[in-house]
Design a protein around this motif. Structure first.
Motif, mmCIF file in Angstrom:
data_model
loop_
_atom_site.group_PDB
_atom_site.id
_atom_site.type_symbol
_atom_site.label_atom_id
_atom_site.label_comp_id
_atom_site.label_asym_id
_atom_site.label_seq_id
_atom_site.Cartn_x
_atom_site.Cartn_y
_atom_site.Cartn_z
ATOM 1 N N THR A 234 0.847 -1.190 0.000
ATOM 2 C CA THR A 234 0.000 0.000 0.000
ATOM 3 C C THR A 234 0.880 1.238 0.000
ATOM 4 O OG1 THR A 234 -1.718 -1.167 1.242
ATOM 5 C CG2 THR A 234 -1.813 1.238 1.207
ATOM 6 N N THR A 235 0.724 2.041 -1.004
ATOM 7 C CA THR A 235 1.546 3.245 -1.148
ATOM 8 C C THR A 235 0.662 4.426 -1.497
ATOM 9 O OG1 THR A 235 1.946 2.781 -3.493
ATOM 10 C CG2 THR A 235 3.553 1.926 -1.920
ATOM 11 N N LEU A 256 -3.322 7.041 -3.958
ATOM 12 C CA LEU A 256 -3.381 5.898 -3.068
ATOM 13 C C LEU A 256 -3.470 4.639 -3.917
ATOM 14 C CD1 LEU A 256 -3.525 4.920 -0.117
ATOM 15 C CD2 LEU A 256 -6.026 5.029 -0.312
ATOM 16 N N SER A 257 -2.571 3.696 -3.668
ATOM 17 C CA SER A 257 -2.515 2.475 -4.472
ATOM 18 C C SER A 257 -2.257 1.267 -3.595
ATOM 19 C CB SER A 257 -1.401 2.576 -5.531
ATOM 20 O OG SER A 257 -1.578 3.688 -6.367
ATOM 21 N N TYR A 258 -2.769 0.143 -4.055
ATOM 22 C CA TYR A 258 -2.464 -1.146 -3.435
ATOM 23 C C TYR A 258 -2.137 -2.136 -4.543
ATOM 24 C CZ TYR A 258 -2.985 -5.751 -1.394
ATOM 25 O OH TYR A 258 -2.748 -7.054 -1.011
ATOM 26 N N ASN A 264 -3.924 -4.941 -8.617
ATOM 27 C CA ASN A 264 -3.357 -3.595 -8.517
ATOM 28 C C ASN A 264 -4.507 -2.591 -8.541
ATOM 29 O OD1 ASN A 264 -1.712 -1.333 -8.530
ATOM 30 N ND2 ASN A 264 -1.433 -1.379 -10.748
ATOM 31 N N TYR A 266 -5.501 1.448 -7.997
ATOM 32 C CA TYR A 266 -4.847 2.753 -7.966
ATOM 33 C C TYR A 266 -5.889 3.864 -8.058
ATOM 34 C CZ TYR A 266 -5.356 1.915 -13.001
ATOM 35 O OH TYR A 266 -5.851 1.602 -14.251
ATOM 36 N N GLY A 798 3.568 4.913 2.887
ATOM 37 C CA GLY A 798 2.981 3.584 2.723
ATOM 38 C C GLY A 798 3.973 2.487 3.025
#
Length: 820
Positions: A234-235, A256-258, A264, A266, A798
Motif C-alpha cells: 500500500t503506497t 493511493l494504491s495497493y 493492482n 490505484y 505507505g
C-alpha cells in the motif's frame, strides 16, 4: 521585482556549491587484492531508497561527490562475491569523508547475467520522435500539463489563440496514455491548462508515429504518459502547492494504491485553483465602407480569470490466471472558469467622425469530462499477445456570457444599421456534448527471432451536439437571429485497420514496414432546420517505414517515412457567429478540406546526442484565425482557411552535457526553412522564412538534499497564413530540497522570471488583407506583469512488501541497479 528571484537563485547556488561533501572508500577481496568494477549503492537508511550509485576503478576505489549529512546504507556487491550492507552516519561538514576499506568474500556459485539499468536522460531520441522524461524534473510538480508541455523541445503553445504546434507545424493530436483527447484544439488547450502535471511520467513527441497510432494529426502526436504504481504493498503520496503571480494559485493532490501479485488498485485526486490576469492592446487601420470609409482603432482590454478544476482517477488491474490480465479505470475532469474583461476602444472614421466603444464582459465556462475504459490482455507465451480495449468518453461544456456596452458617435447615436450586433445589452451561450465510443484490438506475434508482426483494428463512433448563439436585448425583449446562432449535430465514424512488420535484418540493421487504412464518414446538419452542413467520406492508406543502422563508435543512423492527416474539427466547420468587436466576428468554414502530410526524417544518434533532418509536404493546411470579408462586405470574418501547400525542411538536435557529477545540462534546437502559399487573401502570395525554437535545461545536484534547475526557451518570429507572430524568450528557475528520513520534498519554482511571455501579432504586413486591414495585437500575460512563484510540498508514504532476505547471490546480482 522580477529580477529578485533570479538573484536569490544565483546566491543560493553559490552558497550550497561551496558546501560540497565527498564520500569515498575502497573494496578488496580476502586476499588483499582490489575488487575492480564492484557495484556500490548508497541507500537511505530509513527506507532503502537509492541515493547514488558508483563502480570501483582499477584500484578498487569508489567515490560519491555531493553527499549530504544523514544516515545511509552502503551496499557492496560483485559477481562472484557475497553482498554486504554497511550502515554509515555522515555528520561532518568537511569536504571529504572516508568510509574505509570493505572486504568481500568470494563465493563459488555460478551466477546469471548481470542486468544494469542506467538512469534515463531528460531527452531520448527514437525513430518516431523524442521522449521527454519529466517525472524527476524540478519544475514539473506544481505545474499544469500545459506548462510542462510548453517547456518541451519543438513544442510551441500560443495561449492567445489556443493553438499547439510541433516542430513549427499545427495539426497535432494530443493523447493521454495513448488515448486521444477528442476535442477541438482550443478546447484541448483549456483542458490541459486545468490538469495537474504531478503524475506525469514522460511526454512522447512523435513526429513520425507508427501504424498502431491513429493517422489523425498531420504534425504528429503528443502522447502524455502518466505514472503507474509498480511496487507491491500500500503506497500513496500527497502534494500541496501555493503560489502567486498577479493573483493567487493553489493545488492539492493525492494518490493511493495497493498492489499484490494478482491485484493492482490505484487512485488519484487533484484540485487546483488559479486566478490569472492578461492585458491586450490593439492598434488597427482599415477601409470599411459600411462604417463610412477609413477607420483607425485603438483598443485596450483587461481580463481577469478565476479557474477551478478537479481531476479524479480510479482503476484496477487483475491477473486471474496465467497470462491473463483484466483492467478497468474511470477518469473524471471537471473545471469551471469565470472571467471578467473590460474593453475601451476609440474609432476614428475619417474625415471627422469619432466613435467610442466601452464594453464589460462577464462569462462562465464549465467543463465535465469523463472516460471509462476496460481492457483484457492475453499472453499465450513470450511471443504472442492479444489486447482488447473499449472506451466510452463523454465531454460536456456549458458557457454563458453577459455583455454590457456602449458604441456611439460624438452625438451619442449608435452607428451602423445592424441593431443585433451593436445592441448595448447582449448575452451569449454555448453548449457542447460529445459522446465517443471506441473499440480496438491489437495483436502481436514474434514469428521468429528476427521477425515480429503487429496488427489490429479500431472503430470509433462520435456524436457531437453543439448549440451557441448571441441574444440582444431590444425593445424590452431578448432577440436571437440566425446570423448569431448555431445548432449543430455531427455524427462521425472512423474505422481503421493496420499491420506492421518489425524485422532484424542483421546484427546492425533493423526495419519496420507498416500501413494503416482509415475510412471516415462525417455528417453535420443544422438541428434547427434539418439542413445538411457537410458530408465527408474519405478512405485513405497511410504507409510508414522505419530503418535503423548501428555503426561503429556508438553511432546509429535512422530513417523514417509516414503519411498523416489533419481533419477539421466541428468548430472549424460550423457556421456560427461569435462576437469579437462591433466590426468583427468569429465563424467557421464548412468548405474546409482535410490536410494530408508526407513526412521524411533522417536521424543520427551518438550515445546521448541526436541530430535529425526532417522534410514535410502538406496539402490543404488548416490555418485558423484568418481574415476575410462577409458576402455583403459589412463584417470582418475571423475563420479557419485552407493553405494550398506547405513545405518544411527542419534540423533538430539534442545535446546533453555533463560538466561533472553535480552539474548537467541539456540543449535543444528545432528550426529550418519554411515555405507556404496563401490564396484566401485579396492578393495571393508565397511566404518563405527561417523559423526556429531553442530550449535549454541545467540541473545542479547540491549538498544538504538540495537541487536546482534553470531552464528556458526561445521561439523565434513565425508566420501562420497571413499572420506574423513575434518571437519571445522564457526563463524559469526552481529549487528542490529533499528532507531527511523520507519526510518529503519542498520545491520552489518561478516561471517567466524576466517577464517576457508576450504575444505580438500582426495582420496586413505580408499582403493586402480583407478591408485592407493593418493590425497589431499585443497580449501581455500574467507573468509579463509579475513572475509566477509557487511553493510545493510533496511526500510519499505507505508500506512496501519487502523481498525475501534469504534470496541467493544470483538473485542479488541479477536485480542490482546502477545509476550512471
Amino acid at each position: 521585482m522580477k529580477y529578485v528571484f533570479l538573484l536569490l537563485f544565483c546566491w543560493l547556488l553559490i552558497c550550497v556549491v561551496q558546501a560540497q561533501v565527498s564520500l569515498s572508500g575502497s573494496v578488496i577481496a580476502t586476499d588483499g587484492k582490489p575488487v575492480v568494477s564492484a557495484n556500490i549503492l548508497l541507500l537511505r537508511h530509513a527506507d532503502s531508497v537509492l541515493v547514488k550509485g558508483a563502480v570501483t576503478n582499477d584500484a578498487g576505489v569508489y567515490s560519491f561527490p555531493g553527499v549530504v549529512a544523514g544516515e545511509y546504507l552502503l551496499r557492496f556487491s560483485m559477481v562472484g562475491y557475497s553482498t554486504v550492507y554497511t550502515p554509515l552516519n555522515i555528520t561532518t561538514a568537511g569536504n571529504n569523508v572516508n568510509a574505509g576499506i570493505q572486504v568481500l568474500e568470494e563465493i563459488k556459485t555460478e551466477l546469471k547475467t548481470v542486468v544494469i539499468k542506467p538512469e534515463k536522460p531528460l531527452y531520448q531520441q527514437r525513430p518516431e520522435g523524442i521522449v521527454v522524461n519529466v517525472s524527476e524534473n524540478v519544475l514539473t510538480r506544481g505545474s499544469t500539463l500545459l506548462e510542462v508541455l510548453t517547456r518541451s523541445p519543438g513544442v510551441a503553445v500560443d495561449q492567445r489563440n489556443n493553438s499547439i504546434s510541433l516542430n513549427g507545424k499545427t495539426g497535432v493530436t494530443v493523447m493521454i496514455n495513448e488515448k486521444p483527447v477528442r476535442m477541438s484544439v482550443e478546447q484541448v488547450v483549456v483542458f490541459l491548462n486545468g490538469m495537474s502535471a504531478n503524475d506525469i511520467e514522460k511526454i512522447e513527441l512523435l513526429s513520425m508515429p507508427p501504424a498502431g497510432y491513429d493517422a489523425d494529426g498531420g504534425a504528429g502526436v503528443i502522447n502524455i504518459r502518466l505514472k503507474k504504481n509498480k511496487r507491491q504493498g500500500t503506497t500513496g503520496s500527497i502534494s500541496v502547492t501555493g503560489g502567486y503571480g498577479k493573483r493567487e494559485k493553489a493545488t492539492g493532490s493525492g494518490t493511493l494504491s495497493y498492489a499484490s501479485e494478482k491485484v493492482n488498485i490505484y487512485s488519484s485526486f487533484t484540485y487546483s485553483h488559479n486566478r490569472s490576469y492578461s492585458n491586450m492592446f490593439i492598434a488597427s487601420g482599415q477601409h470599411m465602407p459600411f462604417m463610412g470609409g477609413d477607420v483607425y482603432v485603438i483598443s485596450q482590454d483587461t481580463s481577469r480569470v478565476r479557474r477551478n478544476s478537479r481531476d479524479m482517477l480510479l482503476g484496477v488491474d487483475i491477473t486471474p490466471g496465467k497470462g491473463i490480465t483484466v483492467g478497468a479505470n474511470v477518469t473524471y475532469n471537471g473545471s469551471s472558469a469565470s472571467a471578467a474583461s473590460v474593453t475601451n476602444a476609440g474609432y476614428n472614421v475619417l474625415p471627422d467622425s469619432l466613435l467610442s466603444y466601452q464594453g464589460y464582459n462577464r462569462s462562465v465556462n464549465r467543463w465535465n469530462n469523463s472516460m471509462t475504459s476496460i481492457y483484457i490482455e492475453k499472453k499465450w507465451d513470450e511471443k504472442q499477445k492479444l489486447t482488447l480495449d473499449a472506451d466510452y468518453l463523454v465531454f460536456k461544456n456549458k458557457a454563458f456570457a453577459d455583455v454590457i456596452s456602449t458604441f456611439t458617435d460624438k452625438h451619442g447615436n449608435q452607428p451602423g444599421t445592424d441593431e443585433m450586433l451593436f445592441a448595448p445589452v447582449q448575452k451569449g451561450f454555448a453548449g457542447t456534448k460529445i459522446k465517443v465510443g471506441v473499440f480496438k484490438t491489437d495483436y502481436s506475434n514474434q514469428l521468429s527471432k528476427k521477425l515480429k508482426l503487429e496488427t489490429g483494428f479500431k472503430t470509433s463512433i462520435t456524436r457531437n451536439e453543439s448549440a451557441s448563439g448571441i441574444q440582444s436585448f431590444l425593445n424590452g425583449n431578448w432577440i436571437e437571429s440566425d446570423q448569431t446562432s448555431n445548432n449543430i449535430i455531427m455524427h462521425e465514424q472512423v474505422h481503421a485497420a493496420y499491420a506492421s512488420f518489425n524485422a532484424v535484418l542483421s546484427p546492425s540493421w533493423r526495419a519496420t514496414v507498416g500501413a494503416r487504412y482509415e475510412y471516415s464518414h462525417t455528417h453535420m446538419k443544422n438541428a434547427t432546420t434539418g439542413e445538411d452542413i457537410t458530408t465527408r467520406k474519405l478512405g485513405k492508406l497511410f504507409p510508414n517505414v522505419f530503418l535503423s543502422k548501428k555503426m561503429q563508435a556508438g553511432w546509429e543512423w535512422q530513417f523514417s517515412y509516414t503519411r498523416r492527416i489533419s481533419r477539421p474539427s466541428y468548430n472549424d466547420l460550423a457556421s456560427y457567429v461569435g462576437y469579437s468587436d462591433p466590426t468583427a466576428v468569429y465563424t467557421g468554414n464548412p468548405f474546409l478540406k482535410p490536410a494530408v502530410a508526407d513526412n521524411i526524417k533522417i536521424g543520427f544518434t551518438h550515445k546521448k546526442y541526436s541530430f535529425s533532418l526532417l522534410y514535410s509536404r502538406d496539402n490543404n493546411v488548416i490555418s485558423r484565425n484568418q481574415l476575410t470579408e462577409s458576402t455583403d462586405r459589412d463584417m470582418l470574418l475571423i475563420s479557419p482557411q485552407n493553405l494550398p501547400k506547405q513545405d518544411f525542411v527542419t534540423l533538430q538536435w539534442l545535446l546533453p552535457v555533463s560538466v561533472n557529477e553535480w552539474w548537467k545540462m541539456n540543449y535543444g534546437f528545432t528550426g529550418g526553412l519554411r515555405r507556404y502559399k496563401v490564396n484566401h487573401t485579396k492578393q495571393a502570395f508565397t511566404q518563405n522564412y527561417f523559423g526556429y525554437s531553442a530550449n535549454f535545461n541545467q540541473v545542479f545536484t547540491l549538498p544538504a538534499g538540495f537541487s536546482t534547475e534553470l531552464s528556458g526557451w526561445y521561439n523565434a518570429r513565425s508566420f501562420d497564413g497571413s499572420r506574423r507572430l513575434a518571437g519571445f524568450f522564457i526563463l524559469n528557475a526552481g529549487v528542490k530540497k529533499e528532507l531527511k528520513r523520507n519526510a518529503g520534498i519542498f520545491q520552489l519554482t518561478a516561471s517567466d522570471i524576466l517577464g517576457k511571455e508576450r504575444y505580438l501579432i500582426n495582420y496586413g504586413l505580408l499582403t493586402e488583407e480583407a478591408f485592407s486591414i493593418r493590425n497589431t495585437v499585443d497580449v501581455r500575460t500574467e507573468s509579463a506583469v509579475f513572475p509566477i512563484i509557487k511553493l510545493t510540498y510533496s511526500r510519499s508514504f505507505g508500506s512496501v512488501k519487502k523481498e525475501n532476505k534469504q534470496r541467493n547471490t544470483t538473485q542479488e546480482e541479477s536485480s542490482r541497479v546502477i545509476r550512471e
